[in-house]
Design a protein around this motif. Structure first.
Motif, PDB file in Angstrom:
ATOM      1  N   LEU A   1       0.840  -1.203   0.000  1.00 21.28           N
ATOM      2  CA  LEU A   1       0.000   0.000   0.000  1.00 21.28           C
ATOM      3  C   LEU A   1       0.870   1.246   0.000  1.00 21.28           C
ATOM      4  CD1 LEU A   1      -2.398  -1.221   2.815  1.00 21.28           C
ATOM      5  CD2 LEU A   1      -2.608  -1.600   0.346  1.00 21.28           C
ATOM      6  N   ASN A   2       0.696   2.095  -0.981  1.00 18.07           N
ATOM      7  CA  ASN A   2       1.460   3.339  -0.972  1.00 18.07           C
ATOM      8  C   ASN A   2       0.742   4.394  -0.125  1.00 18.07           C
ATOM      9  OD1 ASN A   2      -0.464   4.812  -2.441  1.00 18.07           O
ATOM     10  ND2 ASN A   2       0.407   4.143  -4.376  1.00 18.07           N
ATOM     11  N   GLN A   3       1.360   5.548  -0.006  1.00 15.19           N
ATOM     12  CA  GLN A   3       0.845   6.538   0.935  1.00 15.19           C
ATOM     13  C   GLN A   3      -0.457   7.175   0.466  1.00 15.19           C
ATOM     14  OE1 GLN A   3       4.267   9.051   1.610  1.00 15.19           O
ATOM     15  NE2 GLN A   3       5.303   7.467   2.820  1.00 15.19           N
ATOM     16  N   TYR A   4      -0.697   7.159  -0.829  1.00 17.86           N
ATOM     17  CA  TYR A   4      -1.976   7.658  -1.318  1.00 17.86           C
ATOM     18  C   TYR A   4      -3.099   6.728  -0.887  1.00 17.86           C
ATOM     19  CZ  TYR A   4       0.716  10.828  -4.250  1.00 17.86           C
ATOM     20  OH  TYR A   4       1.580  11.810  -4.683  1.00 17.86           O
ATOM     21  N   VAL A   5      -2.845   5.446  -1.050  1.00 16.50           N
ATOM     22  CA  VAL A   5      -3.852   4.465  -0.676  1.00 16.50           C
ATOM     23  C   VAL A   5      -4.092   4.481   0.834  1.00 16.50           C
ATOM     24  CG1 VAL A   5      -4.359   1.999  -0.603  1.00 16.50           C
ATOM     25  CG2 VAL A   5      -3.386   3.002  -2.658  1.00 16.50           C
ATOM     26  N   LEU A   6      -3.012   4.580   1.584  1.00 15.67           N
ATOM     27  CA  LEU A   6      -3.159   4.668   3.035  1.00 15.67           C
ATOM     28  C   LEU A   6      -4.002   5.875   3.415  1.00 15.67           C
ATOM     29  CD1 LEU A   6       0.445   3.745   4.244  1.00 15.67           C
ATOM     30  CD2 LEU A   6      -1.645   2.388   4.487  1.00 15.67           C
ATOM     31  N   GLY A   7      -3.725   6.989   2.753  1.00 19.38           N
ATOM     32  CA  GLY A   7      -4.502   8.197   3.024  1.00 19.38           C
ATOM     33  C   GLY A   7      -5.983   7.977   2.767  1.00 19.38           C
ATOM     34  N   ASP A   8      -6.284   7.340   1.656  1.00 21.02           N
ATOM     35  CA  ASP A   8      -7.689   7.095   1.331  1.00 21.02           C
ATOM     36  C   ASP A   8      -8.347   6.161   2.331  1.00 21.02           C
ATOM     37  OD1 ASP A   8      -7.792   8.763  -0.788  1.00 21.02           O
ATOM     38  OD2 ASP A   8      -7.593   7.230  -2.337  1.00 21.02           O
ATOM     39  N   ALA A   9      -7.571   5.304   2.926  1.00 18.56           N
ATOM     40  CA  ALA A   9      -8.145   4.396   3.924  1.00 18.56           C
ATOM     41  C   ALA A   9      -8.326   5.096   5.255  1.00 18.56           C
ATOM     42  CB  ALA A   9      -7.252   3.173   4.094  1.00 18.56           C
ATOM     43  N   LEU A  10      -7.373   5.951   5.601  1.00 20.33           N
ATOM     44  CA  LEU A  10      -7.356   6.516   6.939  1.00 20.33           C
ATOM     45  C   LEU A  10      -8.011   7.886   7.019  1.00 20.33           C
ATOM     46  CD1 LEU A  10      -3.716   5.409   7.725  1.00 20.33           C
ATOM     47  CD2 LEU A  10      -5.783   4.480   8.745  1.00 20.33           C
ATOM     48  N   GLY A  11      -8.531   8.366   5.925  1.00 24.59           N
ATOM     49  CA  GLY A  11      -9.145   9.680   5.927  1.00 24.59           C
ATOM     50  C   GLY A  11      -8.125  10.793   6.090  1.00 24.59           C
ATOM     51  N   LEU A  12      -6.953  10.580   5.512  1.00 26.25           N
ATOM     52  CA  LEU A  12      -5.894  11.591   5.591  1.00 26.25           C
ATOM     53  C   LEU A  12      -5.387  11.877   4.184  1.00 26.25           C
ATOM     54  CD1 LEU A  12      -3.828   9.964   8.476  1.00 26.25           C
ATOM     55  CD2 LEU A  12      -5.323  11.953   8.670  1.00 26.25           C
ATOM     56  N   SER A  13      -4.647  12.976   4.034  1.00 25.97           N
ATOM     57  CA  SER A  13      -3.997  13.205   2.756  1.00 25.97           C
ATOM     58  C   SER A  13      -2.725  12.368   2.720  1.00 25.97           C
ATOM     59  CB  SER A  13      -3.655  14.680   2.591  1.00 25.97           C
ATOM     60  OG  SER A  13      -2.635  15.039   3.493  1.00 25.97           O
ATOM     61  N   ALA A  14      -2.308  12.016   1.523  1.00 19.89           N
ATOM     62  CA  ALA A  14      -1.108  11.192   1.379  1.00 19.89           C
ATOM     63  C   ALA A  14       0.085  11.883   2.019  1.00 19.89           C
ATOM     64  CB  ALA A  14      -0.841  10.922  -0.098  1.00 19.89           C
ATOM     65  N   ILE A  15       0.125  13.174   1.899  1.00 22.65           N
ATOM     66  CA  ILE A  15       1.254  13.921   2.443  1.00 22.65           C
ATOM     67  C   ILE A  15       1.278  13.871   3.960  1.00 22.65           C
ATOM     68  CG2 ILE A  15       2.188  16.246   2.687  1.00 22.65           C
ATOM     69  CD1 ILE A  15       1.224  16.639  -0.264  1.00 22.65           C
ATOM     70  N   HIS A  16       0.104  13.917   4.523  1.00 21.73           N
ATOM     71  CA  HIS A  16       0.078  13.836   5.974  1.00 21.73           C
ATOM     72  C   HIS A  16       0.427  12.426   6.455  1.00 21.73           C
ATOM     73  CE1 HIS A  16      -0.521  15.836   9.711  1.00 21.73           C
ATOM     74  NE2 HIS A  16      -1.322  14.889  10.152  1.00 21.73           N
ATOM     75  N   VAL A  17       0.031  11.453   5.683  1.00 19.54           N
ATOM     76  CA  VAL A  17       0.437  10.082   6.005  1.00 19.54           C
ATOM     77  C   VAL A  17       1.956  10.014   6.068  1.00 19.54           C
ATOM     78  CG1 VAL A  17       0.574   7.728   5.105  1.00 19.54           C
ATOM     79  CG2 VAL A  17      -1.600   8.960   5.048  1.00 19.54           C
ATOM     80  N   ASN A  18       2.562  10.634   5.097  1.00 15.41           N
ATOM     81  CA  ASN A  18       4.025  10.655   5.083  1.00 15.41           C
ATOM     82  C   ASN A  18       4.586  11.262   6.368  1.00 15.41           C
ATOM     83  OD1 ASN A  18       6.694  12.052   4.576  1.00 15.41           O
ATOM     84  ND2 ASN A  18       6.511  10.791   2.734  1.00 15.41           N
ATOM     85  N   ARG A  19       4.031  12.384   6.770  1.00 14.22           N
ATOM     86  CA  ARG A  19       4.515  13.034   7.987  1.00 14.22           C
ATOM     87  C   ARG A  19       4.324  12.140   9.207  1.00 14.22           C
ATOM     88  NH1 ARG A  19       2.900  18.627   5.701  1.00 14.22           N
ATOM     89  NH2 ARG A  19       0.723  18.108   5.966  1.00 14.22           N
ATOM     90  N   VAL A  20       3.190  11.483   9.254  1.00 13.71           N
ATOM     91  CA  VAL A  20       2.909  10.623  10.404  1.00 13.71           C
ATOM     92  C   VAL A  20       3.866   9.438  10.419  1.00 13.71           C
ATOM     93  CG1 VAL A  20       1.223   9.052  11.401  1.00 13.71           C
ATOM     94  CG2 VAL A  20       0.506  11.301  10.599  1.00 13.71           C
TER      95      VAL A  20
END
Lengths: 264, 264
Positions: free
Chosen positions: A180-199
């Motif tokens: 799962l890339n960070q875009y997909v993670l974002g879509d799952a977690l209700g976050l932007s991909a960029i914020h996923v990266n920060r987290v």
DNA sequence: CGACGCTTTGACACAACTCAACAACCGTGG
DNA sequence: CCACGGTTGTTGAGTTGTGTCAAAGCGTCG
């Protein structure tokens, strides 16, 4: 029998041991394995989905599109998972379902599924139990998105994933493959991909978890459990997120009771 | 037969007409009406809940507490709703359930429920269909919290509520009674109570909806539908939120596909 | 080598949260 | 009748978490 085939059986066995006849019938009603490329949409929202998919190999996702162009991933399907039961009940699907990686699946036709359930009530019970479990996960997901901070959500997500993957032999205690890339993670977690990266960076810097080229390394199960406040799906393998440790990441509002009489 | 009793039957009838024998048995397995005060916890998360609750009068809520003191309301139960089916399947409840107002409920014991389902497969199918419908609502809720702006969420919430209440005769096209205060709304929508207040003001100022002393007035169904992008649960009474109208309240990120091969 | 997909970082904007205070409402009891 | 406390709604000021935009780094693959 390949692992991925037995995964579903293993899962259903957890609920109640299956007889060889039940296993044979369950195997028999399934289609031949279907191989699909990543990105393949197996069904879309609103489709009159008259079949159930069982993942044998690869990852897939259930999701709903929102008109603004975004989407919300509801759940990831991994080998052994069964998707679309509710769609069969409702006659039409309330979500879409696509392969995230090249995958192998089998299908069960709705009619044959119904017949199977009539012939083998214990199989029906097992599938219902499995569906209930999936729904419990979706609810936990709901709570996470609604009431947990981003970091807690991400930690929770990976812990749950690790546990699910372990059950089908695709993870060890400390690591697993995760496409799962960070875009997909974002879509799952209700976050932007960029914020996923920060987290993710935050988790890495705290020495809790690393994600690198499709591999997740869990460095500190305990620490993650505390941030995530994770409760195992399986009572035995409790991570025991000690409920009193550490400062709350974020304090959230508590509702008082409404003060209204019922007059319905 | 009082309205609230027939509400459940009406609902199940939507799926498949019930015979008088089925109705009689369904009535027979239910406990006597139980009257509870607002705030009464019917069951808590983790409880080995061996019964199903059917709301006859009043409002209740399913929710999960988060350790930080907050909580996430999963669903509101209104007359005719049935709560706890999944808890019976899972042997223990994955959420808590409390009365929000003084209420009247009936219970069905898990064992008798099972027996009922064996004797009347169509009742089982009806209940499962109803449960699937509830889950579809929960998923919509998930999407709302994850991917919609606050105003869109609130609008969506009230539209869905209006439709549900209409089905059991507790709402007209334009208004209904609603005992939920802004703290409770916040807990349901993943917002702070104060922000709920601000959003409600926004809706009021746009002439879309007013909430005053426990009564919701819908002034502009069409406008709400557009903000909420609401899709009716019942195909016929579609609000037709035109998908292309107005500027998007907020643009949200779209995921690209992961570029990973499956190697599970 | 370049193209592509994905990750990482920084600067900035804004939605939503927090805290704090006050107003409106209601039932209760003096 | 009015004062009172409790609950709920309203508003403002300031903070912060998360989203947006833009750009650069870096594998991989053809």
């Amino acid at each position: 029998m390949p692992l991925s085939q037995s995964a579903l059986i293993t899962k259903l066995n957890t609920y109640a041991p299956l007889t060889s006849e039940e296993i044979a019938s369950l195997t028999e009603v399934q289609s031949k394995p279907i191989v699909v490329r990543r990105g393949k949409e197996l069904f879309h929202e609103g489709q009159h989905g008259q079949m159930v998919f069982i993942v044998q190999r690869g990852w897939a996702s259930s999701y709903k599109d929102v008109p603004d162009g975004g989407r919300q991933i509801i759940n990831f399907a991994i080998p052994g998972d069964c998707v679309g039961l509710r769609s069969v009940l409702l006659k039409e699907s309330d979500h879409a379902f696509s392969a995230l990686t090249d995958s192998t699946l089998r299908t069960i036709d709705a009619v044959r599924m119904t017949q199977l359930f009539e012939d083998f009530p214990r199989l029906r019970a097992g599938f219902l139990w499995s569906a209930a479990r999936d729904e419990a996960m979706a609810l936990e997901h709901l709570v996470g998105i609604g009431r947990r901070s981003a970091i807690s959500r991400v930690a929770h997500f990976f812990l749950e994933l690790a546990e699910r993957l372990t059950l089908v032999g695709l993870a060890t205690e400390t690591q697993f493959h995760c496409p799962l890339n960070q875009y997909v993670l974002g879509d799952a977690l209700g976050l932007s991909a960029i914020h996923v990266n920060r987290v993710l960076r935050g988790l890495r810097e705290r020495g809790l978890l690393t994600v690198k080229s499709g591999v997740v390394l869990i460095h500190d199960l305990q620490g993650l459990g505390e941030i995530a406040n994770y409760h195992s799906l399986n009572p035995r393998s409790q991570v025991s997120g000690s409920s009193q440790t550490g400062p709350p990441t974020q304090s959230l509002p508590t509702a008082r009771l409404p003060n209204t009489r019922s007059d319905n």
